[in-house]
Structure formats: C-alpha cells, structure tokens
Design a protein around this motif. Structure first.
Motif, PDB file in Angstrom:
ATOM      1  N   ALA A 242      -5.341   5.164   2.970  1.00 22.77           N
ATOM      2  CA  ALA A 242      -6.666   5.546   2.485  1.00 22.77           C
ATOM      3  C   ALA A 242      -7.400   4.292   2.012  1.00 22.77           C
ATOM      4  O   ALA A 242      -6.789   3.247   1.770  1.00 22.77           O
ATOM      5  CB  ALA A 242      -6.536   6.538   1.336  1.00 22.77           C
ATOM      6  N   ASP A 243      -8.716   4.405   1.882  1.00 24.69           N
ATOM      7  CA  ASP A 243      -9.534   3.240   1.525  1.00 24.69           C
ATOM      8  C   ASP A 243      -9.141   2.607   0.192  1.00 24.69           C
ATOM      9  O   ASP A 243      -9.354   1.417  -0.015  1.00 24.69           O
ATOM     10  CB  ASP A 243     -11.014   3.638   1.446  1.00 24.69           C
ATOM     11  N   ASP A 244      -8.613   3.424  -0.711  1.00 23.41           N
ATOM     12  CA  ASP A 244      -8.293   2.880  -2.045  1.00 23.41           C
ATOM     13  C   ASP A 244      -6.818   2.486  -2.174  1.00 23.41           C
ATOM     14  O   ASP A 244      -6.361   2.186  -3.268  1.00 23.41           O
ATOM     15  CB  ASP A 244      -8.668   3.886  -3.139  1.00 23.41           C
ATOM     16  N   GLU A 245      -6.091   2.489  -1.058  1.00 28.68           N
ATOM     17  CA  GLU A 245      -4.655   2.214  -1.153  1.00 28.68           C
ATOM     18  C   GLU A 245      -4.291   0.781  -0.780  1.00 28.68           C
ATOM     19  O   GLU A 245      -4.945   0.148   0.057  1.00 28.68           O
ATOM     20  CB  GLU A 245      -3.880   3.174  -0.242  1.00 28.68           C
ATOM     21  N   LEU A 246      -3.225   0.295  -1.401  1.00 32.11           N
ATOM     22  CA  LEU A 246      -2.574  -0.952  -1.019  1.00 32.11           C
ATOM     23  C   LEU A 246      -1.115  -0.624  -0.704  1.00 32.11           C
ATOM     24  O   LEU A 246      -0.560   0.355  -1.213  1.00 32.11           O
ATOM     25  CB  LEU A 246      -2.621  -1.966  -2.168  1.00 32.11           C
ATOM     26  N   ILE A 247      -0.490  -1.472   0.111  1.00 32.88           N
ATOM     27  CA  ILE A 247       0.943  -1.310   0.371  1.00 32.88           C
ATOM     28  C   ILE A 247       1.695  -1.926  -0.804  1.00 32.88           C
ATOM     29  O   ILE A 247       1.427  -3.080  -1.170  1.00 32.88           O
ATOM     30  CB  ILE A 247       1.340  -2.019   1.677  1.00 32.88           C
ATOM     31  N   SER A 248       2.606  -1.167  -1.415  1.00 31.51           N
ATOM     32  CA  SER A 248       3.392  -1.745  -2.499  1.00 31.51           C
ATOM     33  C   SER A 248       4.728  -2.267  -2.010  1.00 31.51           C
ATOM     34  O   SER A 248       5.195  -3.309  -2.474  1.00 31.51           O
ATOM     35  CB  SER A 248       3.576  -0.747  -3.637  1.00 31.51           C
ATOM     36  N   ALA A 249       5.358  -1.564  -1.070  1.00 30.06           N
ATOM     37  CA  ALA A 249       6.689  -2.015  -0.631  1.00 30.06           C
ATOM     38  C   ALA A 249       7.085  -1.371   0.684  1.00 30.06           C
ATOM     39  O   ALA A 249       6.508  -0.368   1.109  1.00 30.06           O
ATOM     40  CB  ALA A 249       7.733  -1.676  -1.695  1.00 30.06           C
TER      41      ALA A 249
END
Lengths: 155, 263
Positions: free
Chosen positions: B145-152
């Motif tokens: 989604a537009d507000d997401e980042l990959i954490s792991a």
C-alpha cells in the motif's frame, strides 16, 4: 523549491553544501566543492569512476543522494594521498604504468585502497573481484592487475 | 527539496504515510533521478535506522545490504548476493530495496520464492506478513500500500538441506540476469524458482512435482525436468535476450543446479 543545507565531513575536514534538488553526491563534489577527481561517466553505478568512501564503505557517489549525507564521512580520491605523498595503491599504479587515458584511475585508486585496507595480500582473483565494479574502457586491466599483484607481494 | 533522516522505523513510517519517497541504498532511485525520470521533493532516508539492519536467524531486516548477505546469508542467497552488481553496489543496495523495485531480474527473488519466504510490511497502522507470491504482482509492481514500507524478509524456520543459485548473463560481473534460478532439494522434495523469465519471480511447479517423485533421478529424468522448466517459463524477447534463448537457458540452468543439489 527550498534549499537543503547539508553538513558532513569531507576528506577529514568539515564541509557543507546547499542542495536545491535531488542531486547526487557526485554532482555536489564536482560542481560545488571543486573536487573533480571523482569522474562522471555512466550515472548508473556501472562504471565505478565516481567511487568514494561513504562512512567507510566503498560506493558509487553518483548513486548517493547528496541530501542523504548529513553527518556522514566522505573520502574522495583527493583524500587518498598524504599531501604530496602517494598512498601505496597510487604508488603501485605509478610504478607499474597502470594508467592509460586516466579516466577510470581515480575510481580504481579508491576501490583498490579499500581492498588493500581490508586484505593486504589479495590473490589475483580477489583483486579482479574487488575491481569488478570499475570499468577501464582503454581495457588497460593487465597493467592495473599487475600493479596490485606487485603490491600484494610486497606489503 | 527535503530529506528526512529518521533513526527509528516509526518516524520513517510517518514520513512515508505523509508521502515521502523512501531511499535505501539508492542504487535504483538515483538512476531514475540521474536520468531525469524521478524528481522527488520529499525523501525519507532509511540508512540510519538500526532496526531494519538487524539480521537475526531467519529474519533479514529490509536494510541489510547485499554485502552482509554475501558474507552471512544462507548458501544460495549468499551466492545470489555475490552476483548483485559490484562491490560498490553490494555495499549500498539492500534486500528491501531489491524487493521494493520488484524488477523481474531481481537476483534476490528466486531464493525467496524457492523457500517460500514471507515479506513483512509495516505502516503507521501496524504490520502484516504476506507470502512472496502475494507481494509481487507484475513488472516492478508490488501489492504494498502507499503508506507501507518493507520491514523484513522472513525465511522459514528450516531451510531445504541443499539449495543452489545460478545466473546467466553476458558477462561475469556487473550484469543483469538473462535468467537466474534457485533449485532446492530436501530428501526428494524439490523446488525450482526463476527470475527474468516472467513478469514476476516464478516457480516451475510441474517440473517440481515431476522430479520430487523421483528418489534418484536418471539422465532421462533430468532431461524431462529440464524440458518441463523450459515449457513452464514465460519469457519475452527484449534488449537483453530472446524468448527462445531464455526458455532454453532456464531449463539448462535449472538442471545444472539440480545436479549440484544431488551431488
């Protein structure tokens, strides 16, 4: 668009730059800070002619966003020699005549200096792998590899 | 022009939610910038966030560089890492950046597909973990989604006993894959995952099923495995290679990697 002032350490001295756009570190080094040793060729990380050390890691300065180096340490090819005394890698290239047109030379000096700091006695294969990101379009690799084989044998 | 330099992941997520463009190693984004294809005005740098640089057991933080994976990753992922760009690129580029770019030729992807890795995504609202095949949805397209980042990246608790990566390109270093693949074998169970032969990384399921039923593959079995892989891939002809060559090379490469697993 508002300007971004970035403060960082450049070749051991405090430095700053004013960045208006998402420029690369390479652009700032060459155009603002009057350090043209790092060369601009491919602008996509393939040729290695813009190699610098960023916080002790070898990187392509064309792929570093200038606005992202706030507080970081940058060492360019201009910071490799001690005044007018060449470092071991520069001296080895000088003695072996490992320069043709010279465009790739600064990047190779930085990459090889990083190699020899981590591994003072690299094998020929290790030298080649460490320089895999530095392209010499004169194809003068023979003399470059020989310079570092000599250095590996004498360090 | 504004660049955020957060030291916590939560701050980075807030910046992402506000529309900032994430910057990890820069090895993809800065090429876009240098060629005038991107001109971000709000950027969030992920370089100073220790949390995403953690590499503990089966959990690889999104900010872990290819250099670290080359030195400390599981065998086939380390083999893949060694073929990513050059030392300069491996020092800067991260596994999270590789995933977010979602190039069909991403060298890290076949391993994740072959072992059924999960991708952990984060936003200001929380975290979710999705399987690799729900993450990749097309050429350079993901389901983030537009507000997401990959954490792991989360690998399974146990990895297959044998796993091997291979890559075919026009030169040995600093090259984008014509085809890349990972084959795993654990007892008889075999997986084969490929890159650069479809819009997303893919598994050759029919080939897997066929060879997983064979305890000690003969030359005839290996030839059939190779044929099925070549049949299942969906490559295109582009400036890097042709459909025909990629199809052929995918089969040959997968067979060779399987042979290594069987040794």
């Amino acid at each position: 668009m508002s300007a971004l002032i970035i403060n960082f350490t450049l070749n051991g001295e405090p430095a700053n730059a004013r960045v208006l756009a998402p420029l690369s570190l390479l652009d700032v080094l060459r155009d603002q800070l009057e350090l043209p040793g790092s060369k601009n060729a491919c602008e996509q990380g393939e040729c290695g002619s813009c190699s610098v050390m960023l916080d002790d890691e070898l990187v392509c300065s064309c792929l570093v966003m200038a606005g992202d180096i706030e507080g970081s340490r940058v060492t360019t090819v201009e910071g490799m020699a001690n005044g007018r005394v060449l470092n071991a890698v520069q001296q080895a290239m000088h003695e072996a005549g490992a320069v043709q047109c010279g465009f790739c030379t600064p990047g190779i000096v930085v990459a090889a200096t990083d190699l020899f700091e981590a591994n003072p006695k690299p094998t020929t294969d290790e030298i080649k792998e460490a320089l895999a990101g530095n392209i010499c379009r004169c194809t003068g690799y023979g003399a470059i590899i020989r310079a570092f084989e000599d250095l590996a044998g004498t360090t | 022009m504004n660049v955020h330099h957060p030291t916590t992941f939560d701050e980075a997520l807030a910046a992402k939610a506000a529309g900032a463009v994430p910057l990890a190693g820069g090895t993809d984004l800065m090429v876009e910038v240098n060629f005038g294809h991107a001109r971000p005005t709000e950027v969030v740098s992920l370089r100073r966030i220790d949390e995403v640089k953690e590499f503990e057991g089966r959990r690889i933080g999104s900010g872990v560089s290819w250099r670290r994976i080359e030195n400390h990753g599981p065998r086939a992922l380390a083999q893949a890492a060694r073929t990513v760009g050059s030392p300069q690129i491996r020092n800067a580029g991260t596994i999270g950046g590789n995933l977010a770019t979602a190039s069909p030729a991403g060298d890290g992807h076949p391993f994740l597909a072959a072992v059924d890795a999960q991708i952990e995504l984060a936003s200001v609202d929380g975290r979710r973990t999705i399987p690799w095949d729900e993450f990749f949805v097309g050429v350079k397209k993901t389901s983030m989604a537009d507000d997401e980042l990959i954490s792991a990246v989360v690998l399974p608790d146990s990895l297959p006993e044998r796993h091997e990566f291979g890559k075919i390109g026009v030169r040995n270093a600093m090259v984008i894959s014509t085809v890349c693949a990972v084959v795993t074998r654990d007892d008889q169970r075999t997986t084969v995952a490929l890159g650069s032969v479809a819009p997303t990384p893919m598994r050759a399921r029919r080939a897997e099923e066929m060879i997983s039923a064979v305890s000690n593959p003969s030359d005839k079995d290996l030839a059939e495995f190779q044929r099925l892989v070549s049949d299942e891939v969906r490559p295109i002809t582009d400036h890097r290679s042709t459909e025909e060559y990629r199809r052929h090379a995918a089969g040959v490469l997968s067979r060779r990697l399987l042979e290594r697993c069987l040794r």
